[in-house]
Scaffold this motif. Sequence first.
Motif, PDB file in Angstrom:
ATOM      1  N   UNK A  22      32.085   8.241  67.210  1.00  0.00           N
ATOM      2  CA  UNK A  22      32.866   7.412  68.128  1.00  0.00           C
ATOM      3  C   UNK A  22      33.511   6.229  67.418  1.00  0.00           C
ATOM      4  N   UNK A  23      32.766   5.609  66.517  1.00  0.00           N
ATOM      5  CA  UNK A  23      33.301   4.467  65.765  1.00  0.00           C
ATOM      6  C   UNK A  23      34.426   4.924  64.842  1.00  0.00           C
ATOM      7  N   UNK A  24      34.251   6.082  64.244  1.00  0.00           N
ATOM      8  CA  UNK A  24      35.288   6.675  63.384  1.00  0.00           C
ATOM      9  C   UNK A  24      36.581   6.838  64.180  1.00  0.00           C
ATOM     10  N   UNK A  25      36.461   7.378  65.382  1.00  0.00           N
ATOM     11  CA  UNK A  25      37.621   7.600  66.239  1.00  0.00           C
ATOM     12  C   UNK A  25      38.238   6.275  66.696  1.00  0.00           C
ATOM     13  N   UNK A  26      37.403   5.328  67.077  1.00  0.00           N
ATOM     14  CA  UNK A  26      37.914   4.023  67.513  1.00  0.00           C
ATOM     15  C   UNK A  26      38.687   3.325  66.393  1.00  0.00           C
ATOM     16  N   UNK A  27      38.145   3.350  65.193  1.00  0.00           N
ATOM     17  CA  UNK A  27      38.830   2.703  64.072  1.00  0.00           C
ATOM     18  C   UNK A  27      40.158   3.386  63.761  1.00  0.00           C
ATOM     19  N   UNK A  28      40.195   4.698  63.878  1.00  0.00           N
ATOM     20  CA  UNK A  28      41.455   5.415  63.665  1.00  0.00           C
ATOM     21  C   UNK A  28      42.473   5.029  64.742  1.00  0.00           C
ATOM     22  N   UNK A  29      42.031   4.933  65.981  1.00  0.00           N
ATOM     23  CA  UNK A  29      42.929   4.507  67.063  1.00  0.00           C
ATOM     24  C   UNK A  29      43.468   3.097  66.807  1.00  0.00           C
ATOM     25  N   UNK A  30      42.594   2.206  66.389  1.00  0.00           N
ATOM     26  CA  UNK A  30      43.023   0.835  66.091  1.00  0.00           C
ATOM     27  C   UNK A  30      44.076   0.829  64.986  1.00  0.00           C
ATOM     28  N   UNK A  31      43.828   1.595  63.933  1.00  0.00           N
ATOM     29  CA  UNK A  31      44.772   1.651  62.813  1.00  0.00           C
ATOM     30  C   UNK A  31      46.112   2.235  63.251  1.00  0.00           C
ATOM     31  N   UNK A  32      46.064   3.294  64.030  1.00  0.00           N
ATOM     32  CA  UNK A  32      47.294   3.958  64.483  1.00  0.00           C
ATOM     33  C   UNK A  32      48.123   3.027  65.376  1.00  0.00           C
ATOM     34  N   UNK A  66      47.995  -0.298  65.572  1.00  0.00           N
ATOM     35  CA  UNK A  66      48.470  -1.445  64.782  1.00  0.00           C
ATOM     36  C   UNK A  66      49.580  -1.040  63.823  1.00  0.00           C
ATOM     37  N   UNK A  67      49.498   0.170  63.304  1.00  0.00           N
ATOM     38  CA  UNK A  67      50.536   0.675  62.392  1.00  0.00           C
ATOM     39  C   UNK A  67      51.894   0.696  63.088  1.00  0.00           C
ATOM     40  N   UNK A  68      51.878   0.950  64.372  1.00  0.00           N
ATOM     41  CA  UNK A  68      53.108   0.989  65.159  1.00  0.00           C
ATOM     42  C   UNK A  68      53.501  -0.390  65.687  1.00  0.00           C
ATOM     43  N   UNK A  69      52.906  -1.437  65.104  1.00  0.00           N
ATOM     44  CA  UNK A  69      53.196  -2.840  65.444  1.00  0.00           C
ATOM     45  C   UNK A  69      52.896  -3.171  66.901  1.00  0.00           C
ATOM     46  N   UNK A  70      51.822  -2.584  67.397  1.00  0.00           N
ATOM     47  CA  UNK A  70      51.340  -2.923  68.732  1.00  0.00           C
ATOM     48  C   UNK A  70      50.022  -3.668  68.580  1.00  0.00           C
ATOM     49  N   UNK A  71      49.634  -4.339  69.617  1.00  0.00           N
ATOM     50  CA  UNK A  71      48.402  -5.124  69.575  1.00  0.00           C
ATOM     51  C   UNK A  71      47.241  -4.257  70.048  1.00  0.00           C
ATOM     52  N   UNK A  72      46.186  -4.226  69.243  1.00  0.00           N
ATOM     53  CA  UNK A  72      44.973  -3.490  69.597  1.00  0.00           C
ATOM     54  C   UNK A  72      43.786  -4.412  69.351  1.00  0.00           C
ATOM     55  N   UNK A  73      43.169  -4.864  70.410  1.00  0.00           N
ATOM     56  CA  UNK A  73      42.014  -5.752  70.287  1.00  0.00           C
ATOM     57  C   UNK A  73      40.740  -4.919  70.219  1.00  0.00           C
ATOM     58  N   UNK A  74      39.980  -5.138  69.180  1.00  0.00           N
ATOM     59  CA  UNK A  74      38.705  -4.442  69.015  1.00  0.00           C
ATOM     60  C   UNK A  74      37.603  -5.392  69.459  1.00  0.00           C
ATOM     61  N   UNK A  75      37.049  -5.129  70.632  1.00  0.00           N
ATOM     62  CA  UNK A  75      36.070  -6.033  71.224  1.00  0.00           C
ATOM     63  C   UNK A  75      34.761  -5.282  71.442  1.00  0.00           C
ATOM     64  N   UNK A  76      33.674  -5.927  71.069  1.00  0.00           N
ATOM     65  CA  UNK A  76      32.352  -5.327  71.249  1.00  0.00           C
ATOM     66  C   UNK A  76      31.429  -6.346  71.912  1.00  0.00           C
ATOM     67  N   UNK A  77      30.339  -5.845  72.457  1.00  0.00           N
ATOM     68  CA  UNK A  77      29.420  -6.731  73.177  1.00  0.00           C
ATOM     69  C   UNK A  77      28.540  -7.555  72.249  1.00  0.00           C
TER      70      UNK A  77
END
Length: 200
Positions: free
Chosen positions: A159-169, A171-182
């Motif tokens: 799941x973390x692998x997938x989340x990090x890939x989503x964040x990178x993808x 952000x690569x497209x110059x969109x904002x992706x906030x990675x927030x955890x508890x």
Amino acid sequence: MTTTATGDATMEEAVLCRSPSHIKELFAILICTCGLSNSLQLWDKYKSALSEDILHRFERMYQVNNDLCFNEALRHIEDKIITISGKKLYDFGMPTPERRGELSTDLIKELSYDIALLDAQVSETEPRLLPEQKNIYNKILQRVELDKGGLFFLDAPGGTFLLNLLLEKIRKDRKVALAVASSGIAATLLSGGRTAHSVF
């Protein structure tokens, strides 16, 4: 030495050995406490040094605009002056910074990722997705591209692998992706991750 000459000499020395944020603070102190008669001339002479850090931030975002950089430097200086004296820059014969549409530090950070590096990471990582991960990945990206919200719960190995890939993808497209955890520990597992209480 006159106050004017002293202010100029002080700024000249500071430019050689201090960071732009320290120089801005010094400039604010000089304006507030030294009765400078040439604040505007000093600004014109040293505005590049006073805004150098801001220029570097904007260069990373590919939005280089000297006037915008100078305005932001003036905002920082005015904020210091307000803290020190309760006055504003115009009280000292200086230009008033525009305060509409201020860029937040968080937004600047989110738009400052290295696009080439993210592109390389995405290109390397996407082929490693398992079929189920690929399906979820595509569904989430489709929602992002269509500007539709959604709630996705990922709870599985990888799941973390997938989340990090989503964040990178994203952000690569110059969109904002906030990675927030508890928790802080969980946040360290996410690219650019932070705890919820530090973000909201």
